[in-house]
Design a protein around this motif. Sequence first.
Motif, mmCIF file in Angstrom:
data_model
loop_
_atom_site.group_PDB
_atom_site.id
_atom_site.type_symbol
_atom_site.label_atom_id
_atom_site.label_comp_id
_atom_site.label_asym_id
_atom_site.label_seq_id
_atom_site.Cartn_x
_atom_site.Cartn_y
_atom_site.Cartn_z
ATOM 1 N N ALA A 1 -0.992 -8.286 7.766
ATOM 2 C CA ALA A 1 0.058 -7.431 8.319
ATOM 3 C C ALA A 1 0.873 -8.226 9.327
ATOM 4 C CB ALA A 1 -0.562 -6.218 8.996
ATOM 5 N N VAL A 2 2.107 -7.804 9.487
ATOM 6 C CA VAL A 2 2.928 -8.441 10.522
ATOM 7 C C VAL A 2 2.338 -8.101 11.889
ATOM 8 C CG1 VAL A 2 5.234 -8.630 11.512
ATOM 9 C CG2 VAL A 2 4.973 -8.203 9.044
ATOM 10 N N HIS A 3 2.103 -6.809 12.121
ATOM 11 C CA HIS A 3 1.623 -6.366 13.436
ATOM 12 C C HIS A 3 0.286 -5.643 13.291
ATOM 13 C CE1 HIS A 3 5.642 -7.220 14.904
ATOM 14 N NE2 HIS A 3 6.177 -6.351 14.073
ATOM 15 N N ALA A 4 -0.693 -6.017 14.099
ATOM 16 C CA ALA A 4 -1.973 -5.298 14.127
ATOM 17 C C ALA A 4 -2.116 -4.636 15.491
ATOM 18 C CB ALA A 4 -3.132 -6.253 13.877
ATOM 19 N N VAL A 5 -2.235 -3.307 15.494
ATOM 20 C CA VAL A 5 -2.446 -2.607 16.770
ATOM 21 C C VAL A 5 -3.802 -1.901 16.792
ATOM 22 C CG1 VAL A 5 0.010 -2.224 17.286
ATOM 23 C CG2 VAL A 5 -1.201 -0.534 15.938
ATOM 24 N N PRO B 1 0.791 -1.236 0.000
ATOM 25 C CA PRO B 1 0.000 0.000 0.000
ATOM 26 C C PRO B 1 0.819 1.281 0.000
ATOM 27 C CG PRO B 1 0.053 -0.903 2.203
ATOM 28 C CD PRO B 1 0.802 -1.886 1.324
ATOM 29 N N ASP B 2 2.135 1.178 0.121
ATOM 30 C CA ASP B 2 2.994 2.368 0.025
ATOM 31 C C ASP B 2 4.419 1.929 -0.309
ATOM 32 O OD1 ASP B 2 4.106 1.419 2.424
ATOM 33 O OD2 ASP B 2 3.076 2.887 3.673
ATOM 34 N N GLY B 3 5.273 2.897 -0.593
ATOM 35 C CA GLY B 3 6.636 2.577 -1.027
ATOM 36 C C GLY B 3 7.397 1.722 -0.025
ATOM 37 N N GLU B 4 7.247 2.042 1.260
ATOM 38 C CA GLU B 4 7.983 1.292 2.290
ATOM 39 C C GLU B 4 7.587 -0.175 2.342
ATOM 40 O OE1 GLU B 4 7.729 2.968 6.271
ATOM 41 O OE2 GLU B 4 7.816 4.952 5.354
ATOM 42 N N SER B 5 6.360 -0.476 1.938
ATOM 43 C CA SER B 5 5.863 -1.853 2.043
ATOM 44 C C SER B 5 6.427 -2.778 0.973
ATOM 45 C CB SER B 5 4.332 -1.874 1.978
ATOM 46 O OG SER B 5 3.922 -1.498 0.684
ATOM 47 N N ARG B 6 7.181 -2.191 0.016
ATOM 48 C CA ARG B 6 7.714 -3.019 -1.084
ATOM 49 C C ARG B 6 8.496 -4.215 -0.535
ATOM 50 N NH1 ARG B 6 9.041 -2.857 -6.516
ATOM 51 N NH2 ARG B 6 7.981 -0.878 -6.759
ATOM 52 N N GLN B 7 9.293 -3.984 0.517
ATOM 53 C CA GLN B 7 10.133 -5.069 1.054
ATOM 54 C C GLN B 7 9.292 -6.275 1.524
ATOM 55 O OE1 GLN B 7 11.861 -3.779 5.020
ATOM 56 N NE2 GLN B 7 10.840 -1.881 4.452
ATOM 57 N N TRP B 8 8.138 -6.000 2.141
ATOM 58 C CA TRP B 8 7.318 -7.112 2.642
ATOM 59 C C TRP B 8 6.559 -7.789 1.505
ATOM 60 C CZ3 TRP B 8 7.478 -2.435 5.423
ATOM 61 C CH2 TRP B 8 8.231 -2.518 6.596
ATOM 62 N N VAL B 9 5.974 -6.966 0.629
ATOM 63 C CA VAL B 9 5.161 -7.562 -0.433
ATOM 64 C C VAL B 9 6.056 -8.301 -1.436
ATOM 65 C CG1 VAL B 9 4.993 -5.563 -1.990
ATOM 66 C CG2 VAL B 9 3.099 -7.144 -1.830
ATOM 67 N N ALA B 10 7.267 -7.784 -1.677
ATOM 68 C CA ALA B 10 8.172 -8.474 -2.611
ATOM 69 C C ALA B 10 8.610 -9.823 -2.023
ATOM 70 C CB ALA B 10 9.389 -7.598 -2.907
ATOM 71 N N ALA B 11 8.921 -9.847 -0.733
ATOM 72 C CA ALA B 11 9.345 -11.108 -0.092
ATOM 73 C C ALA B 11 8.177 -12.097 -0.029
ATOM 74 C CB ALA B 11 9.899 -10.838 1.286
ATOM 75 N N ALA B 12 6.977 -11.595 0.246
ATOM 76 C CA ALA B 12 5.798 -12.485 0.282
ATOM 77 C C ALA B 12 5.514 -13.029 -1.106
ATOM 78 C CB ALA B 12 4.589 -11.729 0.827
ATOM 79 N N ALA B 13 5.723 -12.185 -2.131
ATOM 80 C CA ALA B 13 5.508 -12.625 -3.518
ATOM 81 C C ALA B 13 6.521 -13.705 -3.881
ATOM 82 C CB ALA B 13 5.627 -11.434 -4.466
ATOM 83 N N GLN B 14 7.748 -13.530 -3.432
ATOM 84 C CA GLN B 14 8.767 -14.534 -3.729
ATOM 85 C C GLN B 14 8.408 -15.866 -3.069
ATOM 86 O OE1 GLN B 14 12.748 -13.589 -2.464
ATOM 87 N NE2 GLN B 14 13.631 -14.793 -4.105
ATOM 88 N N ILE C 1 -3.618 -7.120 0.366
ATOM 89 C CA ILE C 1 -2.747 -5.989 0.721
ATOM 90 C C ILE C 1 -1.850 -6.437 1.870
ATOM 91 C CG2 ILE C 1 -2.659 -3.547 1.292
ATOM 92 C CD1 ILE C 1 -5.673 -3.392 0.646
ATOM 93 N N ILE C 2 -0.551 -6.220 1.713
ATOM 94 C CA ILE C 2 0.412 -6.706 2.716
ATOM 95 C C ILE C 2 1.247 -5.535 3.228
ATOM 96 C CG2 ILE C 2 2.445 -8.185 3.074
ATOM 97 C CD1 ILE C 2 1.231 -10.123 1.020
ATOM 98 N N ASP C 3 1.306 -5.401 4.557
ATOM 99 C CA ASP C 3 2.066 -4.290 5.145
ATOM 100 C C ASP C 3 2.680 -4.753 6.472
ATOM 101 O OD1 ASP C 3 3.084 -1.746 5.316
ATOM 102 O OD2 ASP C 3 1.147 -0.730 5.341
ATOM 103 N N ASP C 4 3.566 -3.920 7.018
ATOM 104 C CA ASP C 4 4.161 -4.281 8.317
ATOM 105 C C ASP C 4 3.194 -4.050 9.457
ATOM 106 O OD1 ASP C 4 4.357 -1.494 7.983
ATOM 107 O OD2 ASP C 4 6.130 -1.333 9.239
ATOM 108 N N LEU C 5 2.338 -3.030 9.322
ATOM 109 C CA LEU C 5 1.554 -2.589 10.477
ATOM 110 C C LEU C 5 0.170 -2.106 10.063
ATOM 111 C CD1 LEU C 5 2.073 -1.779 13.571
ATOM 112 C CD2 LEU C 5 2.498 0.506 12.681
ATOM 113 N N ILE C 6 -0.830 -2.454 10.874
ATOM 114 C CA ILE C 6 -2.132 -1.792 10.749
ATOM 115 C C ILE C 6 -2.331 -1.026 12.049
ATOM 116 C CG2 ILE C 6 -4.604 -2.029 10.359
ATOM 117 C CD1 ILE C 6 -4.080 -4.809 9.209
ATOM 118 N N SER C 7 -2.369 0.295 11.951
ATOM 119 C CA SER C 7 -2.529 1.102 13.163
ATOM 120 C C SER C 7 -3.943 1.679 13.172
ATOM 121 C CB SER C 7 -1.446 2.190 13.195
ATOM 122 O OG SER C 7 -1.570 2.962 14.340
ATOM 123 N N SER C 8 -4.176 2.812 12.522
ATOM 124 C CA SER C 8 -5.557 3.310 12.414
ATOM 125 C C SER C 8 -6.323 2.522 11.349
ATOM 126 C CB SER C 8 -5.549 4.794 12.027
ATOM 127 O OG SER C 8 -5.127 4.938 10.677
ATOM 128 N N GLY C 9 -5.580 1.918 10.440
ATOM 129 C CA GLY C 9 -6.203 1.201 9.329
ATOM 130 C C GLY C 9 -6.438 2.089 8.112
#
Length: 298
Positions: free
Chosen positions: A248-252, A169-182, A218-226
């Motif tokens: 997400a890795v972490h849901a708060v 969902p954003d540029g920073e999330s590329r690392q997680w979504v790319a690894a999950a895709a692999q 959608i894959i991200d490190d964190l869901i905070s406010s959502g």
Amino acid sequence: MMAASLHVYPGQDRPAGLLAVKLGLETHNINIHTFPDGESLLRVTPVRGTAIIYASLDHPNDKLIHILQAAQALREGGAARVVLVCPYLCYMRQDKAFHEGEAVTQKLLGPLLGPSFDRIITVDPHLHRVSSLVEVFPGREADALSAAALIGEAVTADDTLKDAVLVGPDGESRQWVAAAAQASGLEFIVATKERFGDRDVRVCLPDADQAKGRPAVIIDDLISSGATMQACARLLLDAGASRVEAMAVHAVCGEKDLGHLKDAGIARVRSCDGILHTTNAISLAPLLAKALTREVSA
Ligand SMILES: O=P(O)(O)OC[C@H]1O[C@@H](O)[C@H](O)[C@@H]1O
């Protein structure tokens, strides 16, 4: 050889128990009594070998003093080595003064926790303005593990997601979504995001058409406010995705924010169990166990 043991923060027995089973470790509860004035008395089971403290640091303020007490008590009791396993590491997002006069709490973590622990292990900490966890804990063994492959494996295990497109969902999330895709062998696309406030984001997804007629995850490190997940989900549904899920890795996020995710059309939300949450579906035990193997066999 002196055995390693796992010392578990109150309320975290379930994920810690799964880890203990994987490693064949004996577990001990950390007992905390709170006095009427708010001070705490903490008691551990003294051990001689490596003491591994399991304490995820969401809702962290009390936990921070408690884990320092636990580390001190274990050392005084004869532990040869004290390791902190905190699947969620707090205050990593307060990594600069966003407004004049604000405390940069991330910078406090090193001096606060570093001297008490020989090694600190966490999962997908918010390393935005620092490139590695060792910068946060200089001179310490500090491991930032990633749960992205576990998320990819969970997608693969789900027959309803066989032709899904994975979405960052954003540029920073590329690392997680790319690894999950692999890990899953699925295609992925990545959005860009601008943030204007805690719950105010604008997401752009030029490749949203790739989700037409297919499920999107959608894959991200964190869901905070959502807010990030909601904005991204709307774009995917507008583009014709057959179903949108969030992982997400972490849901708060709280129950109300989870409701907003549902309102935005997200059919299912899944998270790893580093933070205890109603969306927990993926155990971090295999990942943590691998990182701890050398502590157990030392
Ligand atoms: O949009 P919410 O859920 O509030 O915040 C989570 C997002 O904010 C970032 O720090 C995370 O990496 C994630 O993309």
